[in-house]
Design a protein around this motif. Structure first.
Motif, PDB file in Angstrom:
ATOM      1  N   LEU A  46      -8.101   8.381  -2.466  1.00 48.16           N
ATOM      2  CA  LEU A  46      -6.909   7.632  -3.069  1.00 48.16           C
ATOM      3  C   LEU A  46      -5.850   8.412  -2.716  1.00 48.16           C
ATOM      4  CD1 LEU A  46      -7.545   6.488  -7.060  1.00 48.16           C
ATOM      5  CD2 LEU A  46      -7.926   5.351  -4.703  1.00 48.16           C
ATOM      6  N   GLY A  47      -5.948   9.616  -1.751  1.00 51.45           N
ATOM      7  CA  GLY A  47      -4.776  10.518  -1.496  1.00 51.45           C
ATOM      8  C   GLY A  47      -4.375  11.009  -2.710  1.00 51.45           C
ATOM      9  N   TRP A  48      -3.174  12.009  -2.303  1.00 52.75           N
ATOM     10  CA  TRP A  48      -2.751  12.860  -3.646  1.00 52.75           C
ATOM     11  C   TRP A  48      -1.606  11.797  -4.494  1.00 52.75           C
ATOM     12  CZ3 TRP A  48       2.639  13.161  -3.911  1.00 52.75           C
ATOM     13  CH2 TRP A  48       3.334  13.091  -2.774  1.00 52.75           C
ATOM     14  N   ASN A  49      -1.421  12.062  -5.837  1.00 50.34           N
ATOM     15  CA  ASN A  49      -0.341  11.324  -6.454  1.00 50.34           C
ATOM     16  C   ASN A  49       0.256  12.161  -7.338  1.00 50.34           C
ATOM     17  OD1 ASN A  49      -1.700  11.752  -8.892  1.00 50.34           O
ATOM     18  ND2 ASN A  49      -3.553  10.513  -8.139  1.00 50.34           N
ATOM     19  N   PRO A  93       8.808   6.365  -4.699  1.00 49.48           N
ATOM     20  CA  PRO A  93       8.651   5.904  -5.990  1.00 49.48           C
ATOM     21  C   PRO A  93       7.886   6.710  -6.888  1.00 49.48           C
ATOM     22  CG  PRO A  93       8.173   4.431  -4.154  1.00 49.48           C
ATOM     23  CD  PRO A  93       8.272   5.673  -3.826  1.00 49.48           C
ATOM     24  N   GLN A  94       6.875   7.412  -6.471  1.00 47.15           N
ATOM     25  CA  GLN A  94       6.030   8.294  -7.496  1.00 47.15           C
ATOM     26  C   GLN A  94       6.980   9.493  -8.169  1.00 47.15           C
ATOM     27  OE1 GLN A  94       5.881   8.455  -4.099  1.00 47.15           O
ATOM     28  NE2 GLN A  94       4.970  10.197  -3.419  1.00 47.15           N
ATOM     29  N   PHE A  95       7.932   9.738  -7.681  1.00 45.61           N
ATOM     30  CA  PHE A  95       9.073  10.785  -8.397  1.00 45.61           C
ATOM     31  C   PHE A  95      10.028  10.124  -9.476  1.00 45.61           C
ATOM     32  CE2 PHE A  95       8.360  13.574  -4.305  1.00 45.61           C
ATOM     33  CZ  PHE A  95       7.001  13.748  -4.786  1.00 45.61           C
ATOM     34  N   ASP A  96      10.033   8.642  -9.554  1.00 48.76           N
ATOM     35  CA  ASP A  96      10.805   7.997 -10.520  1.00 48.76           C
ATOM     36  C   ASP A  96      10.599   8.561 -11.864  1.00 48.76           C
ATOM     37  OD1 ASP A  96      11.760   6.425  -8.330  1.00 48.76           O
ATOM     38  OD2 ASP A  96      11.007   4.542  -9.024  1.00 48.76           O
ATOM     39  N   THR A 143       0.875  -1.072  -0.005  1.00 51.38           N
ATOM     40  CA  THR A 143      -0.214  -0.051   0.095  1.00 51.38           C
ATOM     41  C   THR A 143       0.860   1.317   0.131  1.00 51.38           C
ATOM     42  OG1 THR A 143       0.082   0.337   2.438  1.00 51.38           O
ATOM     43  CG2 THR A 143      -1.681  -1.195   1.612  1.00 51.38           C
ATOM     44  N   ALA A 144       0.102   2.393  -0.226  1.00 54.47           N
ATOM     45  CA  ALA A 144       0.943   3.707  -0.170  1.00 54.47           C
ATOM     46  C   ALA A 144       0.700   4.401   1.122  1.00 54.47           C
ATOM     47  CB  ALA A 144       0.405   4.289  -1.428  1.00 54.47           C
ATOM     48  N   THR A 145      -0.130   4.008   1.996  1.00 55.14           N
ATOM     49  CA  THR A 145      -0.336   4.652   3.408  1.00 55.14           C
ATOM     50  C   THR A 145      -0.787   3.704   4.313  1.00 55.14           C
ATOM     51  OG1 THR A 145      -2.708   4.803   3.322  1.00 55.14           O
ATOM     52  CG2 THR A 145      -1.490   6.495   1.896  1.00 55.14           C
ATOM     53  N   THR A 146      -0.404   3.953   5.573  1.00 53.82           N
ATOM     54  CA  THR A 146      -0.961   3.211   6.614  1.00 53.82           C
ATOM     55  C   THR A 146      -2.424   3.336   7.025  1.00 53.82           C
ATOM     56  OG1 THR A 146      -0.118   4.831   8.229  1.00 53.82           O
ATOM     57  CG2 THR A 146       1.257   3.088   7.397  1.00 53.82           C
ATOM     58  N   LEU A 149       4.701   1.470   1.187  1.00 52.50           N
ATOM     59  CA  LEU A 149       5.661   2.297   0.423  1.00 52.50           C
ATOM     60  C   LEU A 149       5.417   3.887   0.954  1.00 52.50           C
ATOM     61  CD1 LEU A 149       6.195   0.739  -2.901  1.00 52.50           C
ATOM     62  CD2 LEU A 149       7.701   0.608  -0.926  1.00 52.50           C
ATOM     63  N   VAL A 150       6.087   4.650   1.893  1.00 52.76           N
ATOM     64  CA  VAL A 150       5.707   5.841   2.525  1.00 52.76           C
ATOM     65  C   VAL A 150       5.442   7.067   1.316  1.00 52.76           C
ATOM     66  CG1 VAL A 150       6.130   7.877   4.106  1.00 52.76           C
ATOM     67  CG2 VAL A 150       6.757   5.241   4.730  1.00 52.76           C
ATOM     68  N   HIS A 151       4.531   7.496   1.126  1.00 53.75           N
ATOM     69  CA  HIS A 151       4.231   8.156   0.166  1.00 53.75           C
ATOM     70  C   HIS A 151       4.442   9.894   0.180  1.00 53.75           C
ATOM     71  CE1 HIS A 151      -0.462   9.458   0.296  1.00 53.75           C
ATOM     72  NE2 HIS A 151       0.174  10.145   1.143  1.00 53.75           N
ATOM     73  N   SER A 152       4.609  10.433   1.383  1.00 53.93           N
ATOM     74  CA  SER A 152       4.856  11.663   1.532  1.00 53.93           C
ATOM     75  C   SER A 152       5.996  12.049   2.599  1.00 53.93           C
ATOM     76  CB  SER A 152       3.710  12.479   1.889  1.00 53.93           C
ATOM     77  OG  SER A 152       3.643  13.797   1.869  1.00 53.93           O
ATOM     78  N   TRP A 153       6.632  13.089   2.644  1.00 60.37           N
ATOM     79  CA  TRP A 153       7.842  13.282   3.421  1.00 60.37           C
ATOM     80  C   TRP A 153       7.142  13.377   5.083  1.00 60.37           C
ATOM     81  CZ3 TRP A 153       7.229  17.998   6.546  1.00 60.37           C
ATOM     82  CH2 TRP A 153       6.248  18.809   6.208  1.00 60.37           C
ATOM     83  N   ASP A 154       5.771  13.904   5.304  1.00 61.60           N
ATOM     84  CA  ASP A 154       5.712  14.074   6.775  1.00 61.60           C
ATOM     85  C   ASP A 154       4.499  12.972   7.293  1.00 61.60           C
ATOM     86  OD1 ASP A 154       3.346  14.604   4.884  1.00 61.60           O
ATOM     87  OD2 ASP A 154       2.608  16.405   6.096  1.00 61.60           O
ATOM     88  N   ASN A 155       4.678  11.556   6.454  1.00 60.06           N
ATOM     89  CA  ASN A 155       3.745  10.688   6.929  1.00 60.06           C
ATOM     90  C   ASN A 155       4.150   9.705   7.881  1.00 60.06           C
ATOM     91  OD1 ASN A 155       1.842   9.765   4.071  1.00 60.06           O
ATOM     92  ND2 ASN A 155       1.996  11.599   5.186  1.00 60.06           N
ATOM     93  N   ILE A 156       5.365   9.957   8.711  1.00 63.16           N
ATOM     94  CA  ILE A 156       5.928   9.273   9.793  1.00 63.16           C
ATOM     95  C   ILE A 156       5.725  10.026  11.059  1.00 63.16           C
ATOM     96  CG2 ILE A 156       7.905   8.077  10.796  1.00 63.16           C
ATOM     97  CD1 ILE A 156       7.127   6.603   8.316  1.00 63.16           C
ATOM     98  N   THR A 157       5.983  11.122  11.245  1.00 60.33           N
ATOM     99  CA  THR A 157       5.834  11.957  12.319  1.00 60.33           C
ATOM    100  C   THR A 157       5.035  13.355  12.220  1.00 60.33           C
ATOM    101  OG1 THR A 157       7.770  13.155  11.667  1.00 60.33           O
ATOM    102  CG2 THR A 157       8.286  11.146  13.055  1.00 60.33           C
ATOM    103  N   GLY A 158       4.272  13.353  11.142  1.00 57.63           N
ATOM    104  CA  GLY A 158       3.388  14.610  11.077  1.00 57.63           C
ATOM    105  C   GLY A 158       2.229  14.491  12.218  1.00 57.63           C
TER     106      GLY A 158
END
Length: 265
Positions: A262-265, A160-163, A83-86, A110-119
């Motif tokens: 679906l969250g942003w992509n 991954p979405q920035f590949d 998944t792309a989020t928790t 696969l953590v999809h954004s910079w603040d999705n761990i400790t935001g």
């Protein structure tokens, strides 16, 4: 449709459409109480209590939830769920993660954004995948220290979405691209990327730029390109920027809003 076309030739990938995406059922009293408790424990820094609540919530949905993905899991029997989020941003991932947990299937986010761990809000995990793929070492350290992940279960993989930005075929020649969006290739472009509708307005930045242009403070010929955030409804953005829409020095881009579930992509 693009995804289906790209992978349809590969017989190792089975595509099973499930539409619309199954969101968690409307929260009942227990669910509202759980979500409130999760939010409060996370914001208070009680991360261990937060982890226990995640497990209790998953167990509750296993016993009493509707489990919309049960049949598709029984049909395909996956070895790994990605998944792309928790479930913290795109709630549509929660039933998938819960179903995998029920069947003893390993999960990878696969953590999809910079603040999705400790935001403050986005870092509040509502499920706990077995493995995480993070953007960098900082996110990995945050996953270990804040969410108690074993370091061996967290790998740095980048976003991954920035590949696609590493692929030269992604980009058009500058002149062709600028003409396509209505800009003059002979002028420099100053881009203003708008914030979400919940952030402060950026119109004052346009006022500063237009005033500088009027005073001829730019040493080269310039034009302004104002790109709205995809989470802003176009009608909302048009109302905010109404007085600037007819200014010949500004080109606006109002993208179609993305699918919220679906969250942003």
């Amino acid at each position: 449709e693009e995804f289906l076309q790209e992978f349809s030739f590969n017989d190792r990938i089975i595509i099973d459409r499930l539409h619309p995406y199954n969101l968690p059922e409307s929260p009942n009293l227990f669910q509202r109480a759980f979500t409130s408790a999760c939010r409060r424990t996370w914001q208070a820094g009680w991360t261990q209590t937060h982890q226990r609540l995640i497990g209790l919530n998953a167990g509750f949905h296993t016993l009493f939830g509707k489990r919309p993905y049960r049949e598709i899991f029984q049909k395909h029997r996956p070895s790994l769920v990605v998944t792309a989020t928790t479930g913290n941003v795109a709630k549509s991932d929660l039933p998938v993660l819960w179903e995998a947990r029920t069947g003893g299937i390993k999960t990878l986010c696969l953590v999809h954004s910079w603040d999705n761990i400790t935001g403050l809000f986005k870092g509040m995990m509502l499920a706990h995948p077995n493995f995480l793929g993070t953007w960098n070492e900082l996110q990995k350290r945050e996953a270990v220290e804040v969410h108690f992940y074993n370091p061996d279960c967290v790998k740095v993989v980048g976003p991954p979405q920035f590949d696609l930005y590493r692929d030269p075929d992604t980009f058009e020649p500058r002149e062709a691209f600028l003409r396509k969006i209505g800009l003059d290739p002979n002028k420099k472009v100053i881009t203003l990327a708008e914030a979400t509708m919940h952030s402060a307005e950026n119109t004052y930045i346009l006022d500063i730029l237009l005033a500088a242009l009027e005073r001829r403070e730019f040493v080269v010929a310039v034009q302004f390109f104002c790109r709205m955030h995809p989470r802003r409804p176009p009608e909302f953005s048009r109302k905010v920027y109404e007085k600037y829409l007819d200014n010949p020095s500004i080109t606006f881009d109002f993208p179609d809003p993305h699918t919220e579930s679906l969250g942003w992509n």
